[in-house]
Design a protein around this motif. Structure first.
Motif, PDB file in Angstrom:
ATOM      1  N   PRO B 150      -0.785 -69.389 -16.233  1.00  0.00           N
ATOM      2  CA  PRO B 150      -0.521 -68.005 -16.824  1.00  0.00           C
ATOM      3  C   PRO B 150       0.897 -68.091 -17.630  1.00  0.00           C
ATOM      4  O   PRO B 150       1.738 -69.102 -17.383  1.00  0.00           O
ATOM      5  CB  PRO B 150      -0.121 -67.396 -15.638  1.00  0.00           C
ATOM      6  CG  PRO B 150      -0.071 -68.508 -14.511  1.00  0.00           C
ATOM      7  CD  PRO B 150      -0.751 -69.413 -14.955  1.00  0.00           C
ATOM      8  N   GLY B 151       1.278 -67.115 -18.429  1.00  0.00           N
ATOM      9  CA  GLY B 151       2.550 -67.236 -19.128  1.00  0.00           C
ATOM     10  C   GLY B 151       2.382 -67.871 -20.633  1.00  0.00           C
ATOM     11  O   GLY B 151       1.185 -67.860 -20.824  1.00  0.00           O
ATOM     12  N   VAL B 152       3.306 -68.133 -21.192  1.00  0.00           N
ATOM     13  CA  VAL B 152       3.363 -68.851 -22.418  1.00  0.00           C
ATOM     14  C   VAL B 152       2.825 -70.217 -22.317  1.00  0.00           C
ATOM     15  O   VAL B 152       3.799 -71.161 -21.737  1.00  0.00           O
ATOM     16  CB  VAL B 152       4.688 -68.738 -23.047  1.00  0.00           C
ATOM     17  CG1 VAL B 152       4.317 -69.165 -24.548  1.00  0.00           C
ATOM     18  CG2 VAL B 152       5.044 -67.262 -23.135  1.00  0.00           C
ATOM     19  N   TRP B 153       1.559 -70.638 -22.347  1.00  0.00           N
ATOM     20  CA  TRP B 153       1.060 -71.785 -21.967  1.00  0.00           C
ATOM     21  C   TRP B 153       0.878 -72.502 -23.221  1.00  0.00           C
ATOM     22  O   TRP B 153       0.094 -72.271 -24.315  1.00  0.00           O
ATOM     23  CB  TRP B 153      -0.273 -71.759 -21.394  1.00  0.00           C
ATOM     24  CG  TRP B 153      -0.968 -72.982 -21.001  1.00  0.00           C
ATOM     25  CD1 TRP B 153      -0.590 -74.016 -20.803  1.00  0.00           C
ATOM     26  CD2 TRP B 153      -2.489 -73.294 -21.492  1.00  0.00           C
ATOM     27  NE1 TRP B 153      -1.552 -74.947 -20.726  1.00  0.00           N
ATOM     28  CE2 TRP B 153      -2.634 -74.460 -21.298  1.00  0.00           C
ATOM     29  CE3 TRP B 153      -3.384 -72.447 -22.357  1.00  0.00           C
ATOM     30  CZ2 TRP B 153      -3.920 -75.151 -21.568  1.00  0.00           C
ATOM     31  CZ3 TRP B 153      -4.659 -73.045 -22.530  1.00  0.00           C
ATOM     32  CH2 TRP B 153      -4.781 -74.204 -22.199  1.00  0.00           C
ATOM     33  N   LEU B 154       1.259 -74.038 -23.470  1.00  0.00           N
ATOM     34  CA  LEU B 154       0.962 -74.825 -24.340  1.00  0.00           C
ATOM     35  C   LEU B 154       0.154 -75.871 -23.794  1.00  0.00           C
ATOM     36  O   LEU B 154       0.730 -76.598 -22.880  1.00  0.00           O
ATOM     37  CB  LEU B 154       2.381 -75.335 -24.881  1.00  0.00           C
ATOM     38  CG  LEU B 154       2.307 -76.439 -26.223  1.00  0.00           C
ATOM     39  CD1 LEU B 154       1.654 -75.840 -27.446  1.00  0.00           C
ATOM     40  CD2 LEU B 154       3.791 -76.757 -26.821  1.00  0.00           C
ATOM     41  N   PRO B 155      -0.971 -76.368 -24.429  1.00  0.00           N
ATOM     42  CA  PRO B 155      -1.953 -77.397 -23.846  1.00  0.00           C
ATOM     43  C   PRO B 155      -0.982 -78.747 -23.978  1.00  0.00           C
ATOM     44  O   PRO B 155      -0.605 -79.223 -24.910  1.00  0.00           O
ATOM     45  CB  PRO B 155      -3.087 -77.316 -24.663  1.00  0.00           C
ATOM     46  CG  PRO B 155      -3.008 -75.739 -25.052  1.00  0.00           C
ATOM     47  CD  PRO B 155      -1.665 -75.545 -25.421  1.00  0.00           C
ATOM     48  N   ALA B 156      -1.006 -79.645 -22.891  1.00  0.00           N
ATOM     49  CA  ALA B 156      -0.329 -80.891 -22.890  1.00  0.00           C
ATOM     50  C   ALA B 156      -1.554 -81.853 -23.686  1.00  0.00           C
ATOM     51  O   ALA B 156      -2.345 -81.822 -23.115  1.00  0.00           O
ATOM     52  CB  ALA B 156       0.067 -81.446 -21.686  1.00  0.00           C
ATOM     53  N   PRO B 157      -1.157 -82.535 -24.755  1.00  0.00           N
ATOM     54  CA  PRO B 157      -2.016 -83.395 -25.313  1.00  0.00           C
ATOM     55  C   PRO B 157      -2.562 -84.419 -24.398  1.00  0.00           C
ATOM     56  O   PRO B 157      -1.678 -85.169 -23.743  1.00  0.00           O
ATOM     57  CB  PRO B 157      -1.181 -84.087 -26.341  1.00  0.00           C
ATOM     58  CG  PRO B 157       0.028 -83.243 -26.389  1.00  0.00           C
ATOM     59  CD  PRO B 157       0.133 -82.428 -25.348  1.00  0.00           C
ATOM     60  N   ALA B 158      -4.027 -84.631 -24.509  1.00  0.00           N
ATOM     61  CA  ALA B 158      -4.503 -85.715 -23.627  1.00  0.00           C
ATOM     62  C   ALA B 158      -3.999 -87.116 -23.948  1.00  0.00           C
ATOM     63  O   ALA B 158      -3.584 -87.309 -25.171  1.00  0.00           O
ATOM     64  CB  ALA B 158      -6.079 -85.867 -23.786  1.00  0.00           C
ATOM     65  N   GLY B 159      -3.977 -87.860 -22.889  1.00  0.00           N
ATOM     66  CA  GLY B 159      -3.544 -89.388 -23.608  1.00  0.00           C
ATOM     67  C   GLY B 159      -2.455 -89.880 -22.335  1.00  0.00           C
ATOM     68  O   GLY B 159      -1.956 -88.999 -21.627  1.00  0.00           O
ATOM     69  N   GLU B 160      -2.187 -90.858 -22.546  1.00  0.00           N
ATOM     70  CA  GLU B 160      -1.161 -91.308 -21.492  1.00  0.00           C
ATOM     71  C   GLU B 160       0.226 -90.895 -21.479  1.00  0.00           C
ATOM     72  O   GLU B 160       0.884 -90.276 -20.466  1.00  0.00           O
ATOM     73  CB  GLU B 160      -0.996 -92.998 -21.828  1.00  0.00           C
ATOM     74  CG  GLU B 160      -0.545 -93.929 -20.421  1.00  0.00           C
ATOM     75  CD  GLU B 160      -0.933 -95.155 -20.737  1.00  0.00           C
ATOM     76  OE1 GLU B 160       0.115 -95.980 -20.417  1.00  0.00           O
ATOM     77  OE2 GLU B 160      -2.069 -95.762 -21.196  1.00  0.00           O
ATOM     78  N   THR B 161       0.690 -90.704 -22.703  1.00  0.00           N
ATOM     79  CA  THR B 161       1.934 -89.942 -23.053  1.00  0.00           C
ATOM     80  C   THR B 161       2.145 -89.216 -24.139  1.00  0.00           C
ATOM     81  O   THR B 161       0.769 -89.205 -24.746  1.00  0.00           O
ATOM     82  CB  THR B 161       3.347 -91.001 -23.321  1.00  0.00           C
ATOM     83  OG1 THR B 161       2.897 -91.673 -24.487  1.00  0.00           O
ATOM     84  CG2 THR B 161       3.276 -92.006 -22.115  1.00  0.00           C
ATOM     85  N   PHE B 162       2.813 -88.263 -24.366  1.00  0.00           N
ATOM     86  CA  PHE B 162       2.827 -87.547 -25.535  1.00  0.00           C
ATOM     87  C   PHE B 162       4.371 -86.942 -25.738  1.00  0.00           C
ATOM     88  O   PHE B 162       5.089 -87.326 -24.993  1.00  0.00           O
ATOM     89  CB  PHE B 162       2.243 -86.076 -25.127  1.00  0.00           C
ATOM     90  CG  PHE B 162       2.541 -84.944 -24.260  1.00  0.00           C
ATOM     91  CD1 PHE B 162       3.764 -83.986 -24.573  1.00  0.00           C
ATOM     92  CD2 PHE B 162       2.216 -85.185 -22.731  1.00  0.00           C
ATOM     93  CE1 PHE B 162       4.106 -83.281 -23.579  1.00  0.00           C
ATOM     94  CE2 PHE B 162       2.766 -84.181 -21.904  1.00  0.00           C
ATOM     95  CZ  PHE B 162       3.593 -83.438 -22.172  1.00  0.00           C
ATOM     96  N   ARG B 163       4.555 -86.278 -26.941  1.00  0.00           N
ATOM     97  CA  ARG B 163       5.909 -86.074 -27.446  1.00  0.00           C
ATOM     98  C   ARG B 163       6.050 -84.390 -27.639  1.00  0.00           C
ATOM     99  O   ARG B 163       4.860 -83.898 -27.986  1.00  0.00           O
ATOM    100  CB  ARG B 163       6.296 -86.834 -28.689  1.00  0.00           C
ATOM    101  CG  ARG B 163       6.446 -88.093 -28.576  1.00  0.00           C
ATOM    102  CD  ARG B 163       6.983 -88.435 -29.957  1.00  0.00           C
ATOM    103  NE  ARG B 163       6.685 -89.878 -30.325  1.00  0.00           N
ATOM    104  CZ  ARG B 163       7.616 -90.712 -31.078  1.00  0.00           C
ATOM    105  NH1 ARG B 163       8.537 -90.284 -31.508  1.00  0.00           N
ATOM    106  NH2 ARG B 163       7.492 -91.829 -31.354  1.00  0.00           N
ATOM    107  N   LEU B 164       7.271 -84.003 -27.732  1.00  0.00           N
ATOM    108  CA  LEU B 164       7.503 -82.633 -28.071  1.00  0.00           C
ATOM    109  C   LEU B 164       8.193 -82.712 -29.084  1.00  0.00           C
ATOM    110  O   LEU B 164       9.322 -83.443 -29.540  1.00  0.00           O
ATOM    111  CB  LEU B 164       8.399 -81.986 -26.943  1.00  0.00           C
ATOM    112  CG  LEU B 164       7.449 -81.666 -25.664  1.00  0.00           C
ATOM    113  CD1 LEU B 164       8.261 -81.033 -24.558  1.00  0.00           C
ATOM    114  CD2 LEU B 164       6.537 -80.793 -25.910  1.00  0.00           C
TER     115      LEU B 164
END
Lengths: 190, 194
Positions: B150-164
């Motif tokens: 709920p709220g302002v949701w940004l899907p986290a990219p699949a994979g071991e790590t990710f970047r913003l």
């Protein structure tokens, strides 16, 4: 020969190894931009003809031309070769939407950039030239008139203009792309 | 004896070349970890696109093919970790909260470790400043998670790590990015992990 003597006799070789490492490291770093086969210019060269406005698809998974593209941006490029003559870039910008233009020399360094805020009476009018073309233009300029266009000297004969237009809201993507399609970009005779 | 010297010379050159190229590889392929301007988990390279950039920045860009932003256009911040310096991973839920430096517009995107976007079922890869609500102090809040929230949701990219990636467009801080501190940037708070 004691262990210390052996170690000392190796010292100059160790120093030579480190010197070689330093030289190889610096040389390879400095040569990277010249040797990299997939830099921005190489990628765009295959996508866009010279001296014409080429809209690019916005960044989406699986079809990005480069990493770290902004999915909220409509993008277009205009590749140039100043041997064809100076490049004229003209854009009429209305409204308060973010549009930016960056001028990249071959080798990918930016030599000039501006946003829509730089527009004069809603118009951005740029002429990209070589130092020789600038001289020829200035010789032909009327004495007491300031040229209406911004003249930019490109450090290389080839380069590209990268244009970004922000869709602040997802449904404005088409509007953002349309703003760039109206940009005129063409080689001009001196 | 002479053969011994020749072997030592060849060994010196080979080892030196290997070390030198190894250092280049480390700097150019993993170079995102040093240099630039740091504010909390965020890092920016304000001169990345400029003609007076350092040779390391030029080498990194030549490899990735990334098209940099000029300071006149804006400034890009990257985060590989949360505010407690732990690598970002889709196994965890994060809350991004706080202010952004002044800018005409900003966009926030989540990408894979290599900077490419990664498909998600929601088809949502980032937010722009026009899309998120901010409180009186200018702060906003976004939840990053691999599952819908709920709220302002940004899907986290699949994979071991990710970047913003936080891009500030038309920003007055471009010229003085070094003066930014953690309090000027959104905090990346890890909430729970699967």
């Amino acid at each position: 020969m004691s262990a210390l003597d052996r170690a000392l006799s190796l010292a100059p070789w160790l120093a030579a190894t480190l010197m070689t490492a330093a030289i190889v490291h610096l040389a390879s770093i400095l040569l990277m931009p010249a040797l990299a086969p997939r830099d921005a210019f190489a990628r765009l060269e295959t996508l866009a003809p010279r001296a014409s406005l080429t809209p690019l698809a916005p960044a989406r998974p699986g079809r990005e031309i480069a990493p770290f593209g902004d999915p909220a941006m409509a993008v277009a490029i205009c590749r140039y070769d100043l041997r064809d003559g100076p490049l004229r870039l003209r854009a009429e910008l209305t409204g308060d939407d973010f549009v930016s233009f960056s001028f990249h020399a071959r080798g990918a360094a930016i030599f000039y950039a501006m946003t829509d805020k730089a527009a004069f009476r809603g118009v951005i009018d740029v002429l990209v030239v070589t130092p020789q073309q600038l001289e020829a233009l200035e010789a032909a300029d009327p004495e007491d008139e300031i040229p209406a266009e911004t003249r930019l000297v490109s450090p290389t004969l080839e380069g590209f203009v990268y244009m970004r237009s922000l869709a602040a809201l997802p449904w404005q993507a088409e509007e953002a792309a349309a703003r760039l399609r109206k940009v005129e970009c063409a080689a001009e005779a001196l | 004896m002479r053969l011994g010297v020749l072997i030592k010379v060849l060994l010196t050159l080979a080892l030196g070349a290997a070390l030198g190229l190894g250092a280049t590889w480390a700097a150019v392929w993993h170079g995102a970890a040093f240099g630039g301007v740091v504010a909390g988990p965020w890092r920016a390279w304000p001169r990345a696109g400029a003609r007076d950039r350092d040779p390391y920045a030029a080498a990194v860009l030549a490899r990735t093919g990334e098209i940099p932003l000029d300071l006149a256009e804006g400034l890009v911040f990257y985060a590989e970790t949360d505010s407690d310096d732990r690598a970002l991973t889709a196994a965890c839920v994060y809350r991004l909260r706080g202010p952004t430096p002044p800018a005409r517009f900003w966009t926030l995107t989540a990408t894979g470790a290599d900077g490419h976007l990664i498909e998600n079922p929601a088809g949502r890869y980032g937010f722009t400043s026009s899309e998120v609500l901010r409180d009186e102090s200018g702060a906003f809040e976004i939840v990053l998670s691999s599952r819908a929230r709920p709220g302002v949701w940004l899907p986290a990219p699949a994979g071991e790590t990710f970047r913003l990636v936080l891009r500030l467009y038309d920003t007055p801080v471009a010229a003085s990015a070094g003066a930014l501190g953690p309090a000027d940037m959104p905090a990346v708070i890890r909430e729970s992990c699967a």
